[in-house]
Scaffold this motif. Structure first.
Motif, PDB file in Angstrom:
ATOM      1  N   ARG A  93      72.553  79.058  35.542  1.00  0.00           N
ATOM      2  CA  ARG A  93      71.717  77.901  35.179  1.00  0.00           C
ATOM      3  C   ARG A  93      70.904  77.360  36.354  1.00  0.00           C
ATOM      4  O   ARG A  93      70.163  76.387  36.176  1.00  0.00           O
ATOM      5  N   GLU A  94      71.069  77.958  37.527  1.00  0.00           N
ATOM      6  CA  GLU A  94      70.366  77.538  38.744  1.00  0.00           C
ATOM      7  C   GLU A  94      70.589  76.049  39.039  1.00  0.00           C
ATOM      8  O   GLU A  94      69.684  75.317  39.407  1.00  0.00           O
ATOM      9  N   VAL A  95      71.851  75.621  38.855  1.00  0.00           N
ATOM     10  CA  VAL A  95      72.249  74.235  39.118  1.00  0.00           C
ATOM     11  C   VAL A  95      73.105  74.222  40.368  1.00  0.00           C
ATOM     12  O   VAL A  95      74.086  74.951  40.463  1.00  0.00           O
ATOM     13  N   GLU A  96      72.736  73.396  41.328  1.00  0.00           N
ATOM     14  CA  GLU A  96      73.521  73.231  42.546  1.00  0.00           C
ATOM     15  C   GLU A  96      74.350  71.968  42.422  1.00  0.00           C
ATOM     16  O   GLU A  96      73.807  70.879  42.198  1.00  0.00           O
ATOM     17  N   ILE A  97      75.656  72.110  42.536  1.00  0.00           N
ATOM     18  CA  ILE A  97      76.558  70.962  42.444  1.00  0.00           C
ATOM     19  C   ILE A  97      77.797  71.289  43.264  1.00  0.00           C
ATOM     20  O   ILE A  97      78.230  72.437  43.331  1.00  0.00           O
ATOM     21  N   SER A  98      78.363  70.299  43.905  1.00  0.00           N
ATOM     22  CA  SER A  98      79.590  70.537  44.671  1.00  0.00           C
ATOM     23  C   SER A  98      80.776  70.613  43.715  1.00  0.00           C
ATOM     24  O   SER A  98      80.757  70.028  42.626  1.00  0.00           O
ATOM     25  N   ALA A  99      81.794  71.328  44.115  1.00  0.00           N
ATOM     26  CA  ALA A  99      82.995  71.457  43.287  1.00  0.00           C
ATOM     27  C   ALA A  99      83.655  70.092  43.081  1.00  0.00           C
ATOM     28  O   ALA A  99      84.139  69.791  41.986  1.00  0.00           O
ATOM     29  N   ASP A 100      83.656  69.262  44.103  1.00  0.00           N
ATOM     30  CA  ASP A 100      84.258  67.932  43.980  1.00  0.00           C
ATOM     31  C   ASP A 100      83.525  67.074  42.953  1.00  0.00           C
ATOM     32  O   ASP A 100      84.147  66.380  42.145  1.00  0.00           O
ATOM     33  N   TRP A 101      82.185  67.112  42.984  1.00  0.00           N
ATOM     34  CA  TRP A 101      81.418  66.301  42.044  1.00  0.00           C
ATOM     35  C   TRP A 101      81.558  66.854  40.630  1.00  0.00           C
ATOM     36  O   TRP A 101      81.674  66.096  39.675  1.00  0.00           O
ATOM     37  N   LEU A 102      81.588  68.173  40.470  1.00  0.00           N
ATOM     38  CA  LEU A 102      81.792  68.783  39.165  1.00  0.00           C
ATOM     39  C   LEU A 102      83.157  68.385  38.610  1.00  0.00           C
ATOM     40  O   LEU A 102      83.287  68.024  37.444  1.00  0.00           O
ATOM     41  N   TRP A 103      84.175  68.409  39.456  1.00  0.00           N
ATOM     42  CA  TRP A 103      85.522  67.992  39.043  1.00  0.00           C
ATOM     43  C   TRP A 103      85.492  66.550  38.539  1.00  0.00           C
ATOM     44  O   TRP A 103      86.062  66.233  37.500  1.00  0.00           O
ATOM     45  N   GLU A 104      84.809  65.686  39.280  1.00  0.00           N
ATOM     46  CA  GLU A 104      84.728  64.274  38.890  1.00  0.00           C
ATOM     47  C   GLU A 104      84.004  64.115  37.554  1.00  0.00           C
ATOM     48  O   GLU A 104      84.437  63.348  36.685  1.00  0.00           O
ATOM     49  N   LEU A 105      82.901  64.834  37.352  1.00  0.00           N
ATOM     50  CA  LEU A 105      82.160  64.745  36.090  1.00  0.00           C
ATOM     51  C   LEU A 105      83.003  65.239  34.915  1.00  0.00           C
ATOM     52  O   LEU A 105      82.992  64.635  33.840  1.00  0.00           O
ATOM     53  N   LEU A 106      83.712  66.332  35.108  1.00  0.00           N
ATOM     54  CA  LEU A 106      84.564  66.851  34.042  1.00  0.00           C
ATOM     55  C   LEU A 106      85.671  65.865  33.692  1.00  0.00           C
ATOM     56  O   LEU A 106      85.979  65.629  32.527  1.00  0.00           O
ATOM     57  N   ARG A 107      86.255  65.277  34.720  1.00  0.00           N
ATOM     58  CA  ARG A 107      87.317  64.291  34.494  1.00  0.00           C
ATOM     59  C   ARG A 107      86.778  63.082  33.741  1.00  0.00           C
ATOM     60  O   ARG A 107      87.403  62.586  32.802  1.00  0.00           O
ATOM     61  N   ARG A 108      85.600  62.612  34.113  1.00  0.00           N
ATOM     62  CA  ARG A 108      84.983  61.461  33.439  1.00  0.00           C
ATOM     63  C   ARG A 108      84.709  61.749  31.967  1.00  0.00           C
ATOM     64  O   ARG A 108      84.781  60.855  31.129  1.00  0.00           O
ATOM     65  N   ASP A 109      84.337  62.982  31.665  1.00  0.00           N
ATOM     66  CA  ASP A 109      84.028  63.355  30.276  1.00  0.00           C
ATOM     67  C   ASP A 109      85.268  63.671  29.461  1.00  0.00           C
ATOM     68  O   ASP A 109      85.164  64.088  28.311  1.00  0.00           O
ATOM     69  N   GLY A 110      86.442  63.501  30.063  1.00  0.00           N
ATOM     70  CA  GLY A 110      87.676  63.660  29.308  1.00  0.00           C
ATOM     71  C   GLY A 110      88.252  65.058  29.304  1.00  0.00           C
ATOM     72  O   GLY A 110      89.178  65.329  28.550  1.00  0.00           O
ATOM     73  N   PHE A 111      87.688  65.961  30.107  1.00  0.00           N
ATOM     74  CA  PHE A 111      88.283  67.286  30.190  1.00  0.00           C
ATOM     75  C   PHE A 111      89.620  67.176  30.890  1.00  0.00           C
ATOM     76  O   PHE A 111      89.776  66.442  31.851  1.00  0.00           O
ATOM     77  N   ARG A 112      90.590  67.930  30.367  1.00  0.00           N
ATOM     78  CA  ARG A 112      91.931  67.935  30.958  1.00  0.00           C
ATOM     79  C   ARG A 112      92.310  69.365  31.241  1.00  0.00           C
ATOM     80  O   ARG A 112      91.888  70.274  30.548  1.00  0.00           O
ATOM     81  N   TRP A 113      93.141  69.549  32.199  1.00  0.00           N
ATOM     82  CA  TRP A 113      93.587  70.884  32.537  1.00  0.00           C
ATOM     83  C   TRP A 113      94.929  70.802  33.214  1.00  0.00           C
ATOM     84  O   TRP A 113      95.397  69.746  33.595  1.00  0.00           O
ATOM     85  N   LYS A 114      95.528  71.946  33.322  1.00  0.00           N
ATOM     86  CA  LYS A 114      96.792  72.028  34.040  1.00  0.00           C
ATOM     87  C   LYS A 114      96.783  73.310  34.852  1.00  0.00           C
ATOM     88  O   LYS A 114      96.016  74.231  34.599  1.00  0.00           O
ATOM     89  N   ARG A 115      97.639  73.354  35.805  1.00  0.00           N
ATOM     90  CA  ARG A 115      97.734  74.523  36.669  1.00  0.00           C
ATOM     91  C   ARG A 115      98.298  75.694  35.872  1.00  0.00           C
ATOM     92  O   ARG A 115      99.255  75.546  35.120  1.00  0.00           O
ATOM     93  N   THR A 116      97.686  76.854  36.038  1.00  0.00           N
ATOM     94  CA  THR A 116      98.206  78.034  35.372  1.00  0.00           C
ATOM     95  C   THR A 116      99.483  78.479  36.075  1.00  0.00           C
ATOM     96  O   THR A 116      99.687  78.203  37.250  1.00  0.00           O
ATOM     97  N   ARG A 117     100.328  79.146  35.341  1.00  0.00           N
ATOM     98  CA  ARG A 117     101.603  79.580  35.899  1.00  0.00           C
ATOM     99  C   ARG A 117     101.667  81.093  35.933  1.00  0.00           C
ATOM    100  O   ARG A 117     101.196  81.764  35.014  1.00  0.00           O
ATOM    101  N   ASP A 118     102.278  81.606  36.983  1.00  0.00           N
ATOM    102  CA  ASP A 118     102.518  83.037  37.060  1.00  0.00           C
ATOM    103  C   ASP A 118     103.671  83.377  36.135  1.00  0.00           C
ATOM    104  O   ASP A 118     104.590  82.590  35.948  1.00  0.00           O
ATOM    105  N   SER A 119     103.611  84.540  35.554  1.00  0.00           N
ATOM    106  CA  SER A 119     104.666  84.947  34.641  1.00  0.00           C
ATOM    107  C   SER A 119     105.058  86.386  34.927  1.00  0.00           C
ATOM    108  O   SER A 119     104.224  87.218  35.244  1.00  0.00           O
TER     109      SER A 119
END
Length: 83
Positions: free
Chosen positions: A24-50
């Motif tokens: 998409r040719e969008v420049e964004i820092s990982a920290d700011w992307l994380w903050e935007l996703l969190r604000r929009d209600g995205f949730r996640w959890k750490r994946t686990r090795d199996s």
């Protein structure tokens, strides 16, 4: 992202940032992307090795049989199951 989730594909924030840059040719820092996703209600959890794929099927079957024996010996009929 929904299609990826249905296919079992997981994303990290840096990987999503890289995808946005490449596709998409969008420049964004990982920290700011994380903050935007969190604000929009995205949730996640750490994946686990199996190591489930390396488990011994014989041991798994023995454990299932033992659990099955425990379930039947401790089971009591309740009003809900009687109807």
């Amino acid at each position: 992202m929904d299609a990826s989730a249905e296919e079992g594909i997981t994303w990290t924030v840096p990987a999503l940032r890289d995808w946005l840059r490449e596709q998409r040719e969008v420049e964004i820092s990982a920290d700011w992307l994380w903050e935007l996703l969190r604000r929009d209600g995205f949730r996640w959890k750490r994946t686990r090795d199996s190591v489930r794929h390396k488990a011994d099927p014989v041991l798994q079957q023995a454990a299932r049989a033992e659990l099955g024996d425990l379930r039947t010996s401790g089971w009591r009929r309740t009003r809900a199951s009687a109807t």
